[in-house]
Design a protein around this motif. Structure first.
Motif, short mmCIF file in Angstrom:
data_model
loop_
_atom_site.label_atom_id
_atom_site.label_comp_id
_atom_site.label_asym_id
_atom_site.label_seq_id
_atom_site.Cartn_x
_atom_site.Cartn_y
_atom_site.Cartn_z
N PHE B 167 0.85 -1.21 0.00
CA PHE B 167 0.00 0.00 0.00
C PHE B 167 0.88 1.25 0.00
O PHE B 167 0.66 2.18 -0.77
CB PHE B 167 -0.86 -0.02 1.28
CG PHE B 167 -1.85 1.11 1.38
CD1 PHE B 167 -3.21 0.85 1.35
CD2 PHE B 167 -1.45 2.42 1.51
CE1 PHE B 167 -4.13 1.88 1.44
CE2 PHE B 167 -2.35 3.46 1.60
CZ PHE B 167 -3.70 3.17 1.58
N PHE B 168 1.86 1.27 0.90
CA PHE B 168 2.68 2.47 1.06
C PHE B 168 3.54 2.76 -0.16
O PHE B 168 3.93 3.88 -0.40
CB PHE B 168 3.55 2.35 2.32
CG PHE B 168 2.73 2.25 3.57
CD1 PHE B 168 1.95 3.31 3.99
CD2 PHE B 168 2.70 1.08 4.31
CE1 PHE B 168 1.17 3.23 5.12
CE2 PHE B 168 1.92 0.98 5.45
CZ PHE B 168 1.15 2.06 5.86
N ARG B 169 3.86 1.70 -0.91
CA ARG B 169 4.68 1.88 -2.09
C ARG B 169 3.85 2.35 -3.28
O ARG B 169 4.29 3.12 -4.11
CB ARG B 169 5.40 0.55 -2.42
CG ARG B 169 6.21 0.57 -3.70
CD ARG B 169 7.36 1.55 -3.56
NE ARG B 169 8.05 1.72 -4.83
CZ ARG B 169 7.77 2.64 -5.72
NH1 ARG B 169 6.78 3.48 -5.50
NH2 ARG B 169 8.46 2.75 -6.83
N HIS B 171 0.57 3.65 -3.21
CA HIS B 171 -0.63 4.45 -2.94
C HIS B 171 -0.87 5.50 -4.02
O HIS B 171 -2.00 5.87 -4.30
CB HIS B 171 -0.52 5.12 -1.57
CG HIS B 171 0.57 6.14 -1.49
ND1 HIS B 171 0.33 7.48 -1.67
CD2 HIS B 171 1.89 6.03 -1.28
CE1 HIS B 171 1.47 8.13 -1.56
NE2 HIS B 171 2.44 7.28 -1.33
N SER B 172 0.22 5.93 -4.67
CA SER B 172 0.06 6.99 -5.67
C SER B 172 -0.50 6.46 -7.00
O SER B 172 -0.65 7.23 -7.94
CB SER B 172 1.39 7.69 -5.89
OG SER B 172 2.37 6.75 -6.21
#
Lengths: 529, 343
Positions: B167-169, B171-172
């Motif tokens: 998710f954190f990688r 999210h964009s």
């Protein structure tokens, strides 16, 4: 340890657990230890001696001043001294207190000046030496600029001045005072707290209150949204424009608009995060922003923007300057030589210029910030000194001042003045500022807004739509905040709606936030001061 | 007061639960997906989707390794000739650690009789490109191996948090979401039937000889993960076989090294580099790119060779008469291969 990093959140969780596991009596110690840890992690161990020195000197000197006043009161109390003798004693003690005060100020403001201005001075010395000998012999590499020096120096100097002016008495415990100086939510970027407010907050019984903790977390969420979703996204565009080559005037106009919103959401976002974090521990920090873009005049704008800095300069520079003997003499003389209004004008101009030039220098060294200070002094002087003329013009043009359109015009006018101020500092030097103005006036190239050029500065259309939506939300929330507390309004709602709003906020930040690989989350703009 | 506190605790638990559900929902939606067309699903998200759609314990053979595996081995071709069911689990430049994690995950639903491990990556001591690692990692559940990998990654790019929660990688990616992203969340993607293989008829003439030799160093890390694979296979009663798919990107010293490890761990070693003629590979027509991968023609030849080897050494049941699913898939697969043949 940046405030928007995972490390900070982990740090906050650990501090939270330790803090509430401690007995109420010792909770301030937990805050002190975590604040020192935060300061070292966010800055460096080598910064620690500076803050210890500054707070140590201020605390000792304030204590001496306080003791002198106690001694003076002792002498005056119960003695059958005459008025003249009492006055002499007071003057004698005041003199001694002043000497101690001056020593503290020279020491602490001296450290601030050396750390902030040496590099600038060395650059000029090298330029002179280079012109004379062809070599630059001086180096300023050894100069450290401790984290938050401008903020803690101002906070502590405010404290000693208040003790000197007998606004309140001195703090007897050094560690309590040191906590006030180094308290982690305000050390990096303010707010510049007053000792009578923050110091007392830190002294009260810090008990667990779930409602307040939830409120604090909600405020933090709002701050993260402003910083990560809006400010850092705008930063992509603004940096690409201002750090690059020359661009069309229309692109610069968009950059100016984005830059204004960027700095607001960046700084107010930071303030919301740290105020929220502080609320979790039961400590209220002062408000630093009050919707400055709703201000209708420049002076009102500065009463709403970075309020604690404005308040500090007003209380410790502007008022003392206005009521100083020097100003009184000038006032008398100008009233005689010019006119009543001329005298008043001069007494407004000088303190305003002194205050704003100093405010400019607080923000940064160099010509740009000097120009920035002069820009605002001029605007404020004009708005105050020519108030009657403005009113006459308004009457002459038969403008209805009670209408929405007039209020909107005033808000937009103030906003434009603010953008003008940013234009002096954001492009990175006065030469570039002139270049931007030249391009806006001579090479507007409005088609760059519609032919796709706008999307070549790091933000494609979904990103721009997101920015528009976020700014609209910001405006809506700000309107609501003008009338009531949004968090209290939310608290009154049903749980489904309340949680829906909170989850929407959390996932908006997680999804739309600018962070992680591919993005270098922009450092907070005001952390450099 | 106590009731109030209980209510608050309950509320807190509900809040966390909803957060977790939403988090994983958005993670699935946003994570990068390599949903390729049916002929190119090898080493992509589709390969895992297909693998998970297989009936439990229905595989006879598993082929692990790098891109050489999914270009060079055609399990459907093997099934067509022998009735042996197989699957290729490969990834581009996959290092031994990720290969191990792949195996660990694969054995959760299948217990094949044989696992073939391609030794092409025996000397890989570099971290693959970030996206290639995510291709594998994001499909794997949270296991102790994944945690270990996350905190031992040598890459500047790969942050532990990104490894554990893509998710954190990714999210964009919100502005790039397409139909497949939503279909993936709803498990509504069309199933594929090519068993991890990559069908291509691209052809390039190549030369076939060892590369000029370099110093051979087997890293501790690689050896450790090879040993772990052996241990895992032993625990499950699976025959592990080391093999080298014949590609010219190979060194004599590495070949010797692989042989040594095989001897040390008592694992059969098939050095197919020397068997090019026996397999019948034509350096002018059977390679996809210079010095690297086999194309469909080469894959069919190699698969035929492997099928024969398996039949010769292991007693595996011919599933063709009974396995309806595989037979149906085989018909679809053959049609697809036909479509791919250059006209």
């Amino acid at each position: 340890m940046a405030i928007t990093s995972v490390h900070f959140l982990i740090f906050l969780c650990i501090t939270f657990c330790v803090f509430y596991c401690c007995p109420v009596k010792y909770r301030w110690v937990a805050l002190l230890v975590s604040s020192i840890y935060f300061y070292v992690m966010a800055g460096a161990v080598s910064f620690l001696p500076f803050i210890v020195l500054t707070s140590g000197v201020i605390w000792i000197c304030a204590r001496i001043i306080g003791r002198l006043y106690e001694e003076q009161d002792e002498k005056l109390k119960g003695s059958d001294l005459g008025r003249a003798e009492k006055k002499a004693i007071k003057e004698q003690y005041k003199k001694r207190a002043k000497r101690v005060l001056m020593l503290a100020l020279v020491c602490c403001v001296g450290i601030l000046c050396v750390t902030k201005f040496t590099r600038y001075a060395v650059r000029y010395l090298n330029l002179i030496a280079e012109a004379a000998n062809g070599s630059a012999p001086f180096s300023a590499e050894w100069i450290l600029v401790p984290l938050g020096i401008s903020y803690y120096t101002f906070s502590t100097v405010g404290y000693i001045l208040d003790v000197y002016w007998k606004r309140y008495t001195y703090e007897p415990e050094f560690l309590r005072f040191f906590l006030y100086a180094i308290y982690f939510p305000h050390i990096v970027q303010g707010p510049i707290s007053r000792y009578n407010l923050l110091g007392q907050e830190l002294k009260k019984e810090l008990r667990f209150d779930s409602r307040r903790i939830v409120f604090g977390m909600e405020l933090m969420l709002w701050g993260f949204f402003k910083k990560l979703v809006i400010a850092d996204r705008l930063n992509i565009f603004v940096s690409a424009v201002y750090n690059g080559e020359e661009h069309a005037g229309s692109i610069y106009l968009v950059a100016m608009l984005f830059d204004a919103f960027q700095i607001y959401t960046d700084f107010s976002g930071y303030t919301d995060i740290v105020r929220g974090a502080s609320q979790i521990f039961g400590v209220e920090l002062e408000q630093n922003f009050n919707h400055p873009f709703f201000a209708k005049t420049v002076p009102e704008y500065w009463r709403r923007w970075h309020m604690t800095l404005g308040g500090w300069f007003k209380d410790y520079v502007y008022y003392p300057c206005t009521i100083s003997h020097f100003m009184k003499r000038i006032n008398k003389r100008t009233k005689k030589t010019l006119s009543e209004r001329g005298g008043r004008f001069v007494t407004v101009v000088i303190p305003v210029f002194v205050t704003w030039v100093l405010t400019g220098l607080w923000h940064g060294t160099g010509k740009t910030y000097l120009a920035w200070g002069i820009y605002y002094s001029t605007l404020i002087t004009i708005s105050v000194a020519f108030q009657p003329e403005f009113e006459k013009v308004t009457k002459f043009l038969k403008i209805r001042t009670d209408t929405f359109s007039w209020q909107l015009f005033r808000m937009l006018r103030t906003f434009c003045c603010f953008m003008g101020g940013r234009l002096l500092t954001s492009p990175g030097g006065l030469r570039r500022t002139l270049m931007v103005i030249k391009n806006i006036l001579l090479h507007l190239q409005a088609w760059c807004l519609t032919d796709g050029t706008l999307f070549t500065y790091g933000l494609d259309w979904p990103q721009l739509v997101l920015i528009a939506g976020s700014v609209l939300l910001l405006w809506g929330v700000s309107m609501l905040q003008e009338r009531a507390s949004v968090r209290e309004l939310l608290e009154e709602q049903n749980i489904v709606f309340r949680w829906a709003v909170i989850f929407a906020a959390i996932f908006s930040i997680l999804i739309f936030g600018i962070y992680g690989l591919g993005y270098d989350a922009a450092a907070f703009i005001y952390a450099q001061y | 007061m106590q009731v109030m506190n209980k209510k608050k605790v309950l509320k807190g638990i509900c809040f966390v639960l909803i957060f977790v559900i939403l988090f994983f929902f958005f993670q699935k939606l946003l994570q990068a997906k390599w949903i390729a067309s049916d002929s190119e699903n090898s080493a992509s998200t589709s390969a895992w989707i297909e693998y998970r759609s297989l009936e439990e314990n229905s595989l006879d053979v598993l082929f692990l390794g790098t891109s050489h595996s999914y270009f060079g081995v055609d399990p459907m071709y093997i099934y067509d000739r022998t009735g042996i069911t197989g699957y290729v689990f490969g990834g581009p430049g996959l290092r031994m650690d990720l290969t191990y994690m792949n195996l660990e995950d694969a054995l959760k639903t299948q217990t094949p009789s044989i696992v073939f491990l391609d030794m092409s990556s025996i000397q890989f001591d570099f971290q693959q490109e970030e996206a290639k690692c995510h291709k594998v990692l994001d499909q794997l559940p949270m296991t102790s191996s994944k945690l270990e990998y996350a905190f031992n990654t040598e890459s500047e790019e790969m942050k532990p948090l990104d490894v554990l929660f893509p998710f954190f990688r990714y999210h964009s990616r919100w502005s790039d979401l397409g139909k497949n992203d939503f279909k993936y969340v709803l498990n509504d993607l069309d199933d594929t039937y090519i068993r991890g293989h990559y069908i291509t008829y691209q052809s390039k003439e190549t030369e076939f000889h060892f590369y000029e030799d370099v110093d051979y160093v087997l890293t501790e890390r690689n050896l450790d993960y090879i040993k772990r694979m052996k241990r895992l296979c032993d625990e499950k009663g699976i025959q592990l076989i080391f093999y080298k798919i014949p590609t010219p990107t190979w060194y004599e010293s590495q070949s010797e090294g692989a042989k040594e490890i095989a001897e040390m761990l008592d694992v059969p070693w098939l050095e197919l580099f020397y068997e090019v003629d026996e397999i019948g590979l034509d350096v002018k027509a059977d390679f996809r790119d210079k010095n690297n991968h086999l194309n469909q023609r080469g894959a069919e030849k190699l698969s035929a060779y492997l099928a024969e080897y398996i039949q010769e050494h292991y007693d595996l049941e011919d599933q063709r008469p009974t396995n309806k699913k595989w037979n149906e898939d085989l018909i679809r697969y053959k049609k697809l291969v036909e479509l791919k043949i250059p006209k």
